[in-house]
Design a protein around this motif. Sequence first.
Motif, PDB file in Angstrom:
ATOM      1  N   UNK A  53      45.831 -14.507 -74.912  1.00 44.28           N
ATOM      2  CA  UNK A  53      45.243 -13.188 -74.692  1.00 44.28           C
ATOM      3  C   UNK A  53      45.176 -12.819 -73.229  1.00 44.28           C
ATOM      4  N   UNK A  54      44.524 -11.680 -72.979  1.00 43.00           N
ATOM      5  CA  UNK A  54      44.446 -11.140 -71.617  1.00 43.00           C
ATOM      6  C   UNK A  54      43.016 -10.738 -71.277  1.00 43.00           C
ATOM      7  N   UNK A  55      42.720 -10.804 -69.996  1.00 42.54           N
ATOM      8  CA  UNK A  55      41.461 -10.301 -69.446  1.00 42.54           C
ATOM      9  C   UNK A  55      41.761  -9.694 -68.086  1.00 42.54           C
ATOM     10  N   UNK A  56      40.915  -8.759 -67.684  1.00 41.10           N
ATOM     11  CA  UNK A  56      41.015  -8.217 -66.333  1.00 41.10           C
ATOM     12  C   UNK A  56      39.666  -8.337 -65.646  1.00 41.10           C
ATOM     13  N   UNK A  57      39.681  -8.979 -64.498  1.00 38.25           N
ATOM     14  CA  UNK A  57      38.482  -9.113 -63.673  1.00 38.25           C
ATOM     15  C   UNK A  57      38.499  -8.045 -62.581  1.00 38.25           C
ATOM     16  N   UNK A  58      37.316  -7.543 -62.278  1.00 46.45           N
ATOM     17  CA  UNK A  58      37.164  -6.567 -61.199  1.00 46.45           C
ATOM     18  C   UNK A  58      36.109  -7.063 -60.223  1.00 46.45           C
ATOM     19  N   UNK A  59      36.297  -6.705 -58.962  1.00 54.33           N
ATOM     20  CA  UNK A  59      35.329  -7.078 -57.928  1.00 54.33           C
ATOM     21  C   UNK A  59      35.220  -5.913 -56.949  1.00 54.33           C
ATOM     22  N   UNK A  60      34.043  -5.324 -56.887  1.00 57.20           N
ATOM     23  CA  UNK A  60      33.805  -4.202 -55.988  1.00 57.20           C
ATOM     24  C   UNK A  60      33.077  -4.683 -54.736  1.00 57.20           C
ATOM     25  N   UNK A  61      33.622  -4.357 -53.580  1.00 61.81           N
ATOM     26  CA  UNK A  61      33.027  -4.757 -52.308  1.00 61.81           C
ATOM     27  C   UNK A  61      32.293  -3.578 -51.680  1.00 61.81           C
TER      28      UNK A  61
ATOM     29  N   UNK B  39      41.430   0.449 -52.762  1.00 59.56           N
ATOM     30  CA  UNK B  39      40.340   0.705 -51.816  1.00 59.56           C
ATOM     31  C   UNK B  39      39.477  -0.555 -51.707  1.00 59.56           C
ATOM     32  N   UNK B  40      38.242  -0.482 -52.145  1.00 61.32           N
ATOM     33  CA  UNK B  40      37.321  -1.593 -51.962  1.00 61.32           C
ATOM     34  C   UNK B  40      37.149  -2.457 -53.202  1.00 61.32           C
ATOM     35  N   UNK B  41      38.031  -2.297 -54.160  1.00 62.72           N
ATOM     36  CA  UNK B  41      37.946  -3.070 -55.393  1.00 62.72           C
ATOM     37  C   UNK B  41      39.211  -3.897 -55.572  1.00 62.72           C
ATOM     38  N   UNK B  42      39.033  -5.149 -55.932  1.00 63.54           N
ATOM     39  CA  UNK B  42      40.171  -6.019 -56.206  1.00 63.54           C
ATOM     40  C   UNK B  42      40.142  -6.397 -57.683  1.00 63.54           C
ATOM     41  N   UNK B  43      41.324  -6.453 -58.263  1.00 65.26           N
ATOM     42  CA  UNK B  43      41.470  -6.740 -59.686  1.00 65.26           C
ATOM     43  C   UNK B  43      42.309  -8.003 -59.874  1.00 65.26           C
ATOM     44  N   UNK B  44      42.028  -8.688 -60.969  1.00 58.82           N
ATOM     45  CA  UNK B  44      42.858  -9.810 -61.368  1.00 58.82           C
ATOM     46  C   UNK B  44      43.214  -9.614 -62.837  1.00 58.82           C
ATOM     47  N   UNK B  45      44.454  -9.249 -63.081  1.00 60.35           N
ATOM     48  CA  UNK B  45      44.949  -9.119 -64.445  1.00 60.35           C
ATOM     49  C   UNK B  45      45.467 -10.473 -64.884  1.00 60.35           C
TER      50      UNK B  45
END
Length: 117
Positions: free
Chosen positions: A16-24, A73-79
Amino acid sequence: QVQLVESGGGLVQAGGSLRLSCAASGSIFYVNAMGWYRQVPGKQRELVAEITSGGTTNYADSVKGRFTISRDKNTVYLQMNSLKPEDTAVYYCNARSSLGGSSWPYWGQGTQVTVSS
């Protein structure tokens, strides 16, 4: 100070899949790279992927071809695709700030990713 707020962890079946988000937020002017690390009990925290302010990416060999890091911008994602049970860990967002030859890290609170077989 830089504050990092993560979201997107959870339980998923293998494949399966997940996406993580991180807002700075905060003093992000000096942040020149952001990334994701993971840690399992009894082991050291390890780099999963990182992306510089110039867009250069770096991946752990174990996730190449399956995970994709991106930044808006200020958010990084990990798909994370094609997840495996061995990807189970607490995932931590990281921001690296640099100024005048010195560098220091900031960490998020961590988000659990569990991959069932």
